[in-house]
Design an enzyme around this catalytic site. Sequence first.
Site, PDB file in Angstrom:
ATOM      1  N   ALA A  23       0.767  -1.303  -0.086  1.00 52.17           N
ATOM      2  CA  ALA A  23      -0.017  -0.077   0.071  1.00 52.17           C
ATOM      3  C   ALA A  23       0.936   1.209   0.062  1.00 52.17           C
ATOM      4  O   ALA A  23       0.478   2.321  -0.441  1.00 52.17           O
ATOM      5  CB  ALA A  23      -0.980  -0.070   1.398  1.00 52.17           C
ATOM      6  N   PHE A  34      -2.838   0.463   5.064  1.00 45.94           N
ATOM      7  CA  PHE A  34      -3.828  -0.339   5.913  1.00 45.94           C
ATOM      8  C   PHE A  34      -3.467  -0.061   7.518  1.00 45.94           C
ATOM      9  O   PHE A  34      -4.314  -0.267   8.407  1.00 45.94           O
ATOM     10  CB  PHE A  34      -3.814  -1.815   5.577  1.00 45.94           C
ATOM     11  CG  PHE A  34      -4.322  -2.190   4.353  1.00 45.94           C
ATOM     12  CD1 PHE A  34      -3.656  -2.176   3.020  1.00 45.94           C
ATOM     13  CD2 PHE A  34      -5.609  -2.326   4.362  1.00 45.94           C
ATOM     14  CE1 PHE A  34      -4.223  -2.484   2.018  1.00 45.94           C
ATOM     15  CE2 PHE A  34      -6.386  -2.550   3.212  1.00 45.94           C
ATOM     16  CZ  PHE A  34      -5.473  -2.610   1.733  1.00 45.94           C
ATOM     17  N   HIS A 128      -3.281 -10.095  -4.491  1.00 44.95           N
ATOM     18  CA  HIS A 128      -4.644  -9.819  -3.485  1.00 44.95           C
ATOM     19  C   HIS A 128      -5.692  -9.428  -4.577  1.00 44.95           C
ATOM     20  O   HIS A 128      -6.909  -9.223  -3.938  1.00 44.95           O
ATOM     21  CB  HIS A 128      -4.625  -8.961  -2.393  1.00 44.95           C
ATOM     22  CG  HIS A 128      -3.230  -9.321  -1.488  1.00 44.95           C
ATOM     23  ND1 HIS A 128      -3.064  -8.675  -0.522  1.00 44.95           N
ATOM     24  CD2 HIS A 128      -3.081 -10.673  -1.069  1.00 44.95           C
ATOM     25  CE1 HIS A 128      -2.192  -9.222   0.298  1.00 44.95           C
ATOM     26  NE2 HIS A 128      -1.985 -10.734   0.095  1.00 44.95           N
ATOM     27  N   CYS A 139     -21.615 -18.176 -11.224  1.00 48.62           N
ATOM     28  CA  CYS A 139     -21.207 -18.428 -12.598  1.00 48.62           C
ATOM     29  C   CYS A 139     -19.672 -18.072 -12.864  1.00 48.62           C
ATOM     30  O   CYS A 139     -18.969 -18.475 -14.073  1.00 48.62           O
ATOM     31  CB  CYS A 139     -22.129 -17.974 -13.666  1.00 48.62           C
ATOM     32  SG  CYS A 139     -22.081 -16.103 -13.545  1.00 48.62           S
ATOM     33  N   SER A 201       5.658  -1.748   1.894  1.00 43.32           N
ATOM     34  CA  SER A 201       4.692  -2.965   2.542  1.00 43.32           C
ATOM     35  C   SER A 201       5.474  -3.216   4.027  1.00 43.32           C
ATOM     36  O   SER A 201       6.564  -3.398   4.341  1.00 43.32           O
ATOM     37  CB  SER A 201       5.048  -4.199   1.607  1.00 43.32           C
ATOM     38  OG  SER A 201       4.266  -5.357   2.566  1.00 43.32           O
ATOM     39  N   SER A 202       4.497  -3.295   4.727  1.00 40.31           N
ATOM     40  CA  SER A 202       4.905  -3.570   6.125  1.00 40.31           C
ATOM     41  C   SER A 202       5.434  -5.142   6.457  1.00 40.31           C
ATOM     42  O   SER A 202       5.818  -5.578   7.412  1.00 40.31           O
ATOM     43  CB  SER A 202       3.673  -3.277   7.357  1.00 40.31           C
ATOM     44  OG  SER A 202       2.568  -4.140   6.605  1.00 40.31           O
ATOM     45  N   ASN A 226      10.900   1.303   2.428  1.00 44.64           N
ATOM     46  CA  ASN A 226       9.877   1.525   3.306  1.00 44.64           C
ATOM     47  C   ASN A 226       9.978   2.607   4.152  1.00 44.64           C
ATOM     48  O   ASN A 226      11.207   2.729   4.816  1.00 44.64           O
ATOM     49  CB  ASN A 226       9.524   0.138   3.884  1.00 44.64           C
ATOM     50  CG  ASN A 226       8.132   0.221   4.230  1.00 44.64           C
ATOM     51  OD1 ASN A 226       7.148   0.190   3.590  1.00 44.64           O
ATOM     52  ND2 ASN A 226       7.722  -0.180   5.690  1.00 44.64           N
ATOM     53  N   ASP A 243      10.770   7.992   0.994  1.00 40.73           N
ATOM     54  CA  ASP A 243       9.806   7.992   0.369  1.00 40.73           C
ATOM     55  C   ASP A 243       9.850   7.485  -1.138  1.00 40.73           C
ATOM     56  O   ASP A 243      10.713   7.564  -1.575  1.00 40.73           O
ATOM     57  CB  ASP A 243       9.127   9.427   0.125  1.00 40.73           C
ATOM     58  CG  ASP A 243       7.619   9.547  -0.312  1.00 40.73           C
ATOM     59  OD1 ASP A 243       6.737   9.929   0.465  1.00 40.73           O
ATOM     60  OD2 ASP A 243       7.451   8.934  -1.535  1.00 40.73           O
ATOM     61  N   VAL A 244       8.781   6.429  -1.346  1.00 41.52           N
ATOM     62  CA  VAL A 244       9.015   5.746  -2.754  1.00 41.52           C
ATOM     63  C   VAL A 244       9.167   6.874  -3.982  1.00 41.52           C
ATOM     64  O   VAL A 244       9.439   6.401  -4.634  1.00 41.52           O
ATOM     65  CB  VAL A 244       7.766   4.796  -2.824  1.00 41.52           C
ATOM     66  CG1 VAL A 244       7.534   3.624  -2.102  1.00 41.52           C
ATOM     67  CG2 VAL A 244       6.337   5.260  -2.793  1.00 41.52           C
TER      68      VAL A 244
HETATM   69  N1  APR Z   1       6.996   5.721   0.744  1.00 38.65           N
HETATM   70  C1  APR Z   1       7.536   4.654   1.507  1.00 38.65           C
HETATM   71  N2  APR Z   1       6.824   3.550   2.212  1.00 38.65           N
HETATM   72  C2  APR Z   1       5.726   4.189   2.574  1.00 38.65           C
HETATM   73  C3  APR Z   1       4.943   5.280   2.242  1.00 38.65           C
HETATM   74  C4  APR Z   1       5.904   6.030   0.992  1.00 38.65           C
HETATM   75  N3  APR Z   1       5.420   7.266   0.672  1.00 38.65           N
HETATM   76  N4  APR Z   1       3.875   5.422   2.752  1.00 38.65           N
HETATM   77  C5  APR Z   1       3.508   4.500   3.529  1.00 38.65           C
HETATM   78  N5  APR Z   1       4.807   3.838   3.474  1.00 38.65           N
HETATM   79  C6  APR Z   1       4.886   2.441   4.105  1.00 38.65           C
HETATM   80  C7  APR Z   1       4.321   2.568   5.794  1.00 38.65           C
HETATM   81  O1  APR Z   1       5.501   2.810   6.447  1.00 38.65           O
HETATM   82  C8  APR Z   1       4.097   0.907   5.721  1.00 38.65           C
HETATM   83  O2  APR Z   1       5.190   0.005   6.403  1.00 38.65           O
HETATM   84  O3  APR Z   1       4.228   1.480   3.516  1.00 38.65           O
HETATM   85  C9  APR Z   1       3.682   0.352   4.537  1.00 38.65           C
HETATM   86  C10 APR Z   1       2.424  -0.142   4.094  1.00 38.65           C
HETATM   87  O4  APR Z   1       1.962  -1.277   5.027  1.00 38.65           O
HETATM   88  P1  APR Z   1       0.609  -1.667   5.104  1.00 38.65           P
HETATM   89  O5  APR Z   1      -0.526  -0.380   5.448  1.00 38.65           O
HETATM   90  O6  APR Z   1       0.449  -2.830   6.153  1.00 38.65           O
HETATM   91  O7  APR Z   1       0.246  -2.239   3.823  1.00 38.65           O
HETATM   92  P2  APR Z   1       0.557  -3.711   3.273  1.00 38.65           P
HETATM   93  O8  APR Z   1       2.010  -3.920   3.488  1.00 38.65           O
HETATM   94  O9  APR Z   1       0.368  -3.623   1.715  1.00 38.65           O
HETATM   95  O10 APR Z   1      -0.480  -4.608   3.560  1.00 38.65           O
HETATM   96  C11 APR Z   1      -0.626  -6.112   3.178  1.00 38.65           C
HETATM   97  O11 APR Z   1      -2.588  -6.340   4.509  1.00 38.65           O
HETATM   98  O12 APR Z   1      -4.785  -5.608   5.024  1.00 38.65           O
HETATM   99  C12 APR Z   1      -3.927  -6.394   4.025  1.00 38.65           C
HETATM  100  O13 APR Z   1      -4.614  -7.301   2.191  1.00 38.65           O
HETATM  101  C13 APR Z   1      -4.268  -5.872   2.591  1.00 38.65           C
HETATM  102  O14 APR Z   1      -2.867  -6.057   0.818  1.00 38.65           O
HETATM  103  C14 APR Z   1      -2.818  -5.731   2.029  1.00 38.65           C
HETATM  104  C15 APR Z   1      -1.823  -6.507   3.391  1.00 38.65           C
END
Ligand code: APR
Length: 259
Positions: A23, A34, A128, A139, A201-202, A226, A243-244
Amino acid sequence: MDDLESFADEIRSAETVVAFTGAGISAPSGVPTFRGDDGVWEKFDEGQFTYGRFQRDPEAFWDDRVGLQREMFDGTYEPNAAHEALAELGRTDHLEAILTQNTDGLHGDAVDAVVGADDPEPAILELHGNSQRVRCTGCGTRRDGDPIFERAANGDLPPTCDCGGVYKPDVVLFGEQLPGAVIQRARTLARESDVFIAIGSSLVVQPAASLPRQAASSGATVAIVNLESTPVDGAADVIRREDVTDVLPQLVELVTDSA
Ligand code: APR
């Protein structure tokens, strides 16, 4: 290896580069993440969106899902510089695949915008699923989700297909298996990668979060981009707490400029 230049050299000389996103790559586009302070799961209870609840009580599931869809996808989100950087890496034949946990479709939009008809392009695996689509549980028909979410928002709960089957958002719900072929292909790509970049991603949700470790155990150079630490940091060769939208365009510039 701590500088971006040497990492860019790795990517340039790699046979197979794979990106894995969460995310955080879509956060700069306005799509909520999330977890963390303003995360979706601070406002909604994950338990409302399990596969078991969909099966037990599709009406209540859909009633809550309409609220979640509005929270997550209320705007017309555009790909940001990070999505475009990955698309450019693919267009210049330095990216084999994007394995994304995101269901917002923004990687596909970025590739459509950046990659020409005759250019190489990265495979996109939506681990996902995709929130813009729904699928009939009767169907199996998949279709654009907007009109169905509209119907549900206007009280048609649960929305059903002409065949009588109940529609389901075309995403993997908590407690639901990921499509076997998709996760198998993702695991193969992780194992075959020479460079594996986990972005935004976390890394806490399985089985997706096991992919970076699988890449590392197969000898890949693993990078994590991250803002916060993750449980997989110990397996990474490169960690960028940035930041990405800053680091990915810089990285792609280094890879493609001196190509
Ligand atoms: N640049 C870099 N990192 C970022 C930025 C940014 N601009 N904005 C947020 N982040 C990081 C946050 O620090 C966080 O660790 O992105 C990470 C997002 O983590 P989550 O919100 O947990 O999202 P994700 O890892 O995709 O969750 C996995 O959990 O709820 C389920 O199905 C859902 O696909 C999702 C899965």
